[in-house]
Motif scaffolding. Structure first.
Motif, PDB file in Angstrom:
ATOM      1  N   MET A   1      26.913  -4.565   7.040  1.00  0.00           N
ATOM      2  CA  MET A   1      25.526  -4.671   6.573  1.00  0.00           C
ATOM      3  C   MET A   1      24.764  -5.623   7.484  1.00  0.00           C
ATOM      4  SD  MET A   1      23.977  -6.138   2.966  1.00  0.00           S
ATOM      5  CE  MET A   1      24.199  -7.842   3.471  1.00  0.00           C
ATOM      6  N   SER A   2      23.564  -5.206   7.893  1.00  0.00           N
ATOM      7  CA  SER A   2      22.727  -6.069   8.725  1.00  0.00           C
ATOM      8  C   SER A   2      21.424  -6.348   8.002  1.00  0.00           C
ATOM      9  CB  SER A   2      22.428  -5.396  10.064  1.00  0.00           C
ATOM     10  OG  SER A   2      21.643  -4.241   9.879  1.00  0.00           O
ATOM     11  N   PHE A   3      20.911  -7.558   8.197  1.00  0.00           N
ATOM     12  CA  PHE A   3      19.600  -7.892   7.633  1.00  0.00           C
ATOM     13  C   PHE A   3      18.747  -8.445   8.744  1.00  0.00           C
ATOM     14  CE2 PHE A   3      16.433  -8.780   4.679  1.00  0.00           C
ATOM     15  CZ  PHE A   3      15.898 -10.009   4.954  1.00  0.00           C
ATOM     16  N   SER A   4      17.753  -7.649   9.175  1.00  0.00           N
ATOM     17  CA  SER A   4      16.882  -8.049  10.277  1.00  0.00           C
ATOM     18  C   SER A   4      15.589  -7.292  10.183  1.00  0.00           C
ATOM     19  CB  SER A   4      17.555  -7.763  11.623  1.00  0.00           C
ATOM     20  OG  SER A   4      17.732  -6.365  11.774  1.00  0.00           O
ATOM     21  N   LYS A 109      31.098   3.029 -10.360  1.00  0.00           N
ATOM     22  CA  LYS A 109      32.024   4.024  -9.793  1.00  0.00           C
ATOM     23  C   LYS A 109      31.335   5.335  -9.440  1.00  0.00           C
ATOM     24  CE  LYS A 109      36.074   2.221 -12.248  1.00  0.00           C
ATOM     25  NZ  LYS A 109      37.175   2.533 -13.197  1.00  0.00           N
ATOM     26  N   SER A 110      30.186   5.598 -10.030  1.00  0.00           N
ATOM     27  CA  SER A 110      29.491   6.877  -9.795  1.00  0.00           C
ATOM     28  C   SER A 110      28.049   6.640  -9.361  1.00  0.00           C
ATOM     29  CB  SER A 110      29.528   7.734 -11.066  1.00  0.00           C
ATOM     30  OG  SER A 110      30.852   7.958 -11.492  1.00  0.00           O
ATOM     31  N   PRO A 111      27.827   6.186  -8.121  1.00  0.00           N
ATOM     32  CA  PRO A 111      26.442   5.963  -7.653  1.00  0.00           C
ATOM     33  C   PRO A 111      25.701   7.285  -7.499  1.00  0.00           C
ATOM     34  CG  PRO A 111      27.978   5.768  -5.837  1.00  0.00           C
ATOM     35  CD  PRO A 111      28.814   5.908  -7.077  1.00  0.00           C
ATOM     36  N   LEU A 112      24.375   7.198  -7.518  1.00  0.00           N
ATOM     37  CA  LEU A 112      23.571   8.417  -7.374  1.00  0.00           C
ATOM     38  C   LEU A 112      23.686   9.017  -5.976  1.00  0.00           C
ATOM     39  CD1 LEU A 112      20.186   7.622  -9.200  1.00  0.00           C
ATOM     40  CD2 LEU A 112      22.213   8.776 -10.081  1.00  0.00           C
ATOM     41  N   TYR A 113      23.891   8.144  -4.964  1.00  0.00           N
ATOM     42  CA  TYR A 113      23.913   8.617  -3.587  1.00  0.00           C
ATOM     43  C   TYR A 113      25.118   8.050  -2.846  1.00  0.00           C
ATOM     44  CZ  TYR A 113      19.131   9.180  -5.209  1.00  0.00           C
ATOM     45  OH  TYR A 113      18.039   9.483  -5.966  1.00  0.00           O
ATOM     46  N   LYS A 114      25.439   8.670  -1.720  1.00  0.00           N
ATOM     47  CA  LYS A 114      26.612   8.279  -0.945  1.00  0.00           C
ATOM     48  C   LYS A 114      26.409   6.921  -0.275  1.00  0.00           C
ATOM     49  CE  LYS A 114      29.592  10.085   2.755  1.00  0.00           C
ATOM     50  NZ  LYS A 114      29.739  11.184   3.745  1.00  0.00           N
ATOM     51  N   LYS A 115      25.384   6.821   0.556  1.00  0.00           N
ATOM     52  CA  LYS A 115      25.043   5.583   1.247  1.00  0.00           C
ATOM     53  C   LYS A 115      23.539   5.333   1.110  1.00  0.00           C
ATOM     54  CE  LYS A 115      29.157   4.807   3.147  1.00  0.00           C
ATOM     55  NZ  LYS A 115      29.966   3.609   2.868  1.00  0.00           N
ATOM     56  N   ALA A 116      23.111   4.089   1.354  1.00  0.00           N
ATOM     57  CA  ALA A 116      21.695   3.741   1.213  1.00  0.00           C
ATOM     58  C   ALA A 116      21.190   2.997   2.444  1.00  0.00           C
ATOM     59  CB  ALA A 116      21.472   2.889  -0.034  1.00  0.00           C
ATOM     60  N   ASP A 135      26.432  -8.003  -6.030  1.00  0.00           N
ATOM     61  CA  ASP A 135      27.074  -6.783  -6.531  1.00  0.00           C
ATOM     62  C   ASP A 135      28.033  -6.252  -5.463  1.00  0.00           C
ATOM     63  OD1 ASP A 135      27.763  -4.234  -7.506  1.00  0.00           O
ATOM     64  OD2 ASP A 135      25.873  -4.081  -8.594  1.00  0.00           O
ATOM     65  N   SER A 136      29.308  -6.515  -5.639  1.00  0.00           N
ATOM     66  CA  SER A 136      30.317  -6.150  -4.636  1.00  0.00           C
ATOM     67  C   SER A 136      30.489  -4.643  -4.491  1.00  0.00           C
ATOM     68  CB  SER A 136      31.660  -6.798  -4.980  1.00  0.00           C
ATOM     69  OG  SER A 136      32.075  -6.387  -6.283  1.00  0.00           O
ATOM     70  N   SER A 137      30.132  -3.869  -5.511  1.00  0.00           N
ATOM     71  CA  SER A 137      30.277  -2.415  -5.411  1.00  0.00           C
ATOM     72  C   SER A 137      29.171  -1.786  -4.580  1.00  0.00           C
ATOM     73  CB  SER A 137      30.300  -1.786  -6.816  1.00  0.00           C
ATOM     74  OG  SER A 137      29.034  -1.931  -7.450  1.00  0.00           O
ATOM     75  N   VAL A 138      28.042  -2.489  -4.456  1.00  0.00           N
ATOM     76  CA  VAL A 138      26.899  -1.946  -3.724  1.00  0.00           C
ATOM     77  C   VAL A 138      26.996  -2.234  -2.231  1.00  0.00           C
ATOM     78  CG1 VAL A 138      24.396  -2.106  -3.414  1.00  0.00           C
ATOM     79  CG2 VAL A 138      25.359  -2.003  -5.711  1.00  0.00           C
ATOM     80  N   LEU A 139      27.478  -3.419  -1.865  1.00  0.00           N
ATOM     81  CA  LEU A 139      27.470  -3.848  -0.464  1.00  0.00           C
ATOM     82  C   LEU A 139      28.094  -2.840   0.503  1.00  0.00           C
ATOM     83  CD1 LEU A 139      28.205  -7.693  -0.697  1.00  0.00           C
ATOM     84  CD2 LEU A 139      26.051  -6.546  -0.193  1.00  0.00           C
ATOM     85  N   PRO A 140      29.258  -2.269   0.225  1.00  0.00           N
ATOM     86  CA  PRO A 140      29.835  -1.308   1.179  1.00  0.00           C
ATOM     87  C   PRO A 140      29.021  -0.027   1.314  1.00  0.00           C
ATOM     88  CG  PRO A 140      31.485  -2.100  -0.403  1.00  0.00           C
ATOM     89  CD  PRO A 140      30.164  -2.509  -0.920  1.00  0.00           C
ATOM     90  N   ARG A 141      28.121   0.230   0.388  1.00  0.00           N
ATOM     91  CA  ARG A 141      27.330   1.458   0.403  1.00  0.00           C
ATOM     92  C   ARG A 141      25.974   1.293   1.089  1.00  0.00           C
ATOM     93  NH1 ARG A 141      28.901   2.174  -5.943  1.00  0.00           N
ATOM     94  NH2 ARG A 141      31.047   2.917  -5.588  1.00  0.00           N
ATOM     95  N   ILE A 142      25.666   0.065   1.527  1.00  0.00           N
ATOM     96  CA  ILE A 142      24.397  -0.198   2.208  1.00  0.00           C
ATOM     97  C   ILE A 142      24.601  -0.062   3.713  1.00  0.00           C
ATOM     98  CG2 ILE A 142      22.575  -1.876   2.668  1.00  0.00           C
ATOM     99  CD1 ILE A 142      23.085  -3.093  -0.049  1.00  0.00           C
ATOM    100  N   LYS A 143      23.909   0.922   4.310  1.00  0.00           N
ATOM    101  CA  LYS A 143      24.009   1.152   5.755  1.00  0.00           C
ATOM    102  C   LYS A 143      22.991   0.323   6.540  1.00  0.00           C
ATOM    103  CE  LYS A 143      25.898   4.300   7.608  1.00  0.00           C
ATOM    104  NZ  LYS A 143      27.162   4.424   8.368  1.00  0.00           N
TER     105      LYS A 143
END
Length: 499
Positions: A1-4, A109-116, A135-143
């Motif tokens: 995850m990058s924040f810029s 466990k069941s997000p609406l989308y694959k990645k964000a 939210d540890s479940s969200v972080l890996p899904r943020i592109k």
């Protein structure tokens, strides 16, 4: 995850107008940047809030968005169908409500989308970023997690608005509400600053000073509004200077902040241009106008939606003309068209006689151009079509159109000053604007408008003159309105009026 902050657009080469810059940032920096890696060939969902939908719609068409790989556009506040095999692009304001909705979409466990891919329209607070990270479940899904810094409406190729329709009431109303006024100033400052983030311009921030403090004059909260807004805009620009790559480090233009007291007559009288008259007197939704056209089957008139935008060359030519001048020029266009187009000429010239075979052949050949042109001309003919009483008032206003000096009544008790904004911009451009009446937030930079300042006691050589990141150097604000270069009202000086 990058924040810029989003990568800088390239403004080299050909000059790009304001709407083009906004459009390219939305399509290339945001949507196209999401087409990377394993997401390159897949369709995506674009999710926006109420404000960012309007930001997008002012600069881009649906076809532009689709071309960048978006198959579905959704409202973040509406119930949405889960699409777990698709990635989502979020273009949202950095509010707590929006972040909560985003986390709700992507957590568990069941997000609406694959990645964000998340793009904020203005700077996001550290608190909200920290809230996302919890939210540890969200972080890996943020592109991607980026600040677009684009929160204004590009109403045409040269202008923008910040959508603060209640600003006059909240800032200058009889019942002062400091919380509402403060919030309004913060929103305005943030959105104005995003304009300069998009243009990669770092302005001198000038503002109209409050009245002098003395025993006879009391400075009110309202007098300080331009000062407060200038301070907040300046604060955000200094943050951009540190955060945004390729953001200018020295001044490249001027921003002049005024309030309504500089031009009290404008709310009382109608603007006299074709554009302003249409929005003042017609029942329009944004730039959409509904008008009646004759039925092709001989039935009752049909209603047709049209957009008064820059794709219409007649609108582009006439919108800034005085309404009476626009009416005359439109009449000339219609007359000229009828005299030159074969289909129109034959139709108007053969009403009393029969058409020959050759006439019919020429008419068919000219029909495509005839249909297109007559539709456009007929639309604008209908828009100049006001009741006679209104037209009399409009035509009488024309007598005032050329006045640029103070006009006084015979008693001397009332006066009007026209073109005051032009006077201010001329003085600003020449470096003649009073620093006492219009002070500047910035510390002096090495060079601007031909004035040199030493950056340190050891400075011995000339400082390089700062310049706009956009290619075009020569100011065009003073050109005649009939200039055909497309930039006749655009310059590197910006005037922000709190109306």
């Amino acid at each position: 995850m990058s924040f810029s902050d989003s990568d800088s657009s390239s403004y080299g080469g050909e000059y790009k107008n304001f709407r083009q810059i906004s459009r390219e940032r939305l399509l290339q920096e945001m949507l196209r940047s999401a087409r990377t890696g394993d997401s390159k060939s897949t369709w995506k969902v674009l999710i926006m809030d109420r404000l960012t939908v309007k930001v997008m719609s002012y600069s881009c068409k649906m076809a532009d968005i689709t071309q960048e790989g978006v198959s579905l556009v959704e409202d973040i506040y509406r119930r949405r169908q889960p699409l777990p095999s698709m990635d989502a692009i979020y273009f949202i304001q950095p509010t707590k409500e929006n972040v909560i909705m985003f986390l709700s979409d992507m957590s568990g466990k069941s997000p609406l989308y694959k990645k964000a891919f998340v793009f904020f329209s203005s700077p996001v607070s550290r608190e909200l970023v920290a809230h996302i990270k919890t939210d540890s479940s969200v972080l890996p899904r943020i592109k991607a997690l980026k600040e677009m810094n684009l929160e204004y409406f590009a109403i045409d190729s040269q202008g923008f608005i910040t959508d603060n329709e209640r600003a006059l009431e909240e800032l200058f109303g009889d019942e002062e509400d400091s919380r509402k006024g403060d919030a309004c100033l913060n929103v305005m400052a943030s959105r104005i600053a995003t304009v300069f983030a998009s243009l990669r311009e770092f302005p001198f921030v000038r503002y109209r000073a409050a009245k002098s403090l003395d025993v006879t004059t009391m400075t009110t909260t309202r007098d300080l509004i331009p000062t407060k807004l200038a301070a907040r805009v300046w604060d955000r620009l200094t943050q951009y200077k540190q955060k945004i790559e390729h953001f200018p480090q020295t001044e490249t233009c001027d921003l002049l902040i005024l309030d309504r007291s500089i031009d009290q007559i404008a709310p009382i009288i109608h603007e006299w241009t074709y554009d302003a008259m249409c929005h003042d007197l017609l029942n329009m939704e944004g730039n959409k106008y509904v008008h009646e056209v004759p039925s092709r089957t001989g039935g009752p008139p049909e209603k047709k939606d049209v957009l008064l935008e820059e794709h219409d060359p007649i609108w582009l030519e006439l919108r800034h003309a005085h309404i009476a001048d626009a009416s005359e020029r439109l009449h000339e266009k219609m007359t000229n068209f009828i005299s030159k187009n074969k289909a129109a000429k034959i139709q108007h010239g053969s009403r009393d006689g029969e058409l020959s075979t050759r006439d019919l052949q020429q008419m068919v050949q000219a029909l495509p151009q005839y249909s297109e042109q007559i539709d456009k001309l007929s639309l604008h003919v209908e828009l100049a079509k006001l009741p006679q009483d209104d037209m009399n008032a409009v035509n009488n206003m024309r007598l005032l159109g050329g006045v640029s000096e103070t006009k006084k009544s015979s008693t001397g008790a009332f006066s009007l000053k026209f073109d005051i904004h032009k006077d201010l911009v001329e003085k600003l451009n020449k470096g003649e604007l009073s620093k006492d009446e219009y002070p500047c937030m910035n510390d002096p930079s090495p060079t601007f408008h031909g004035t040199s300042h030493s950056s340190s006691p050891l400075h011995t050589g000339p400082s390089p003159a700062p310049h706009s990141m956009r290619q075009r150097r020569n100011p065009t604000w003073a050109r005649p309105r009939n200039s055909d270069d497309g930039y006749s009202r655009w310059s590197c000086s910006y005037s922000c009026s709190l109306s």
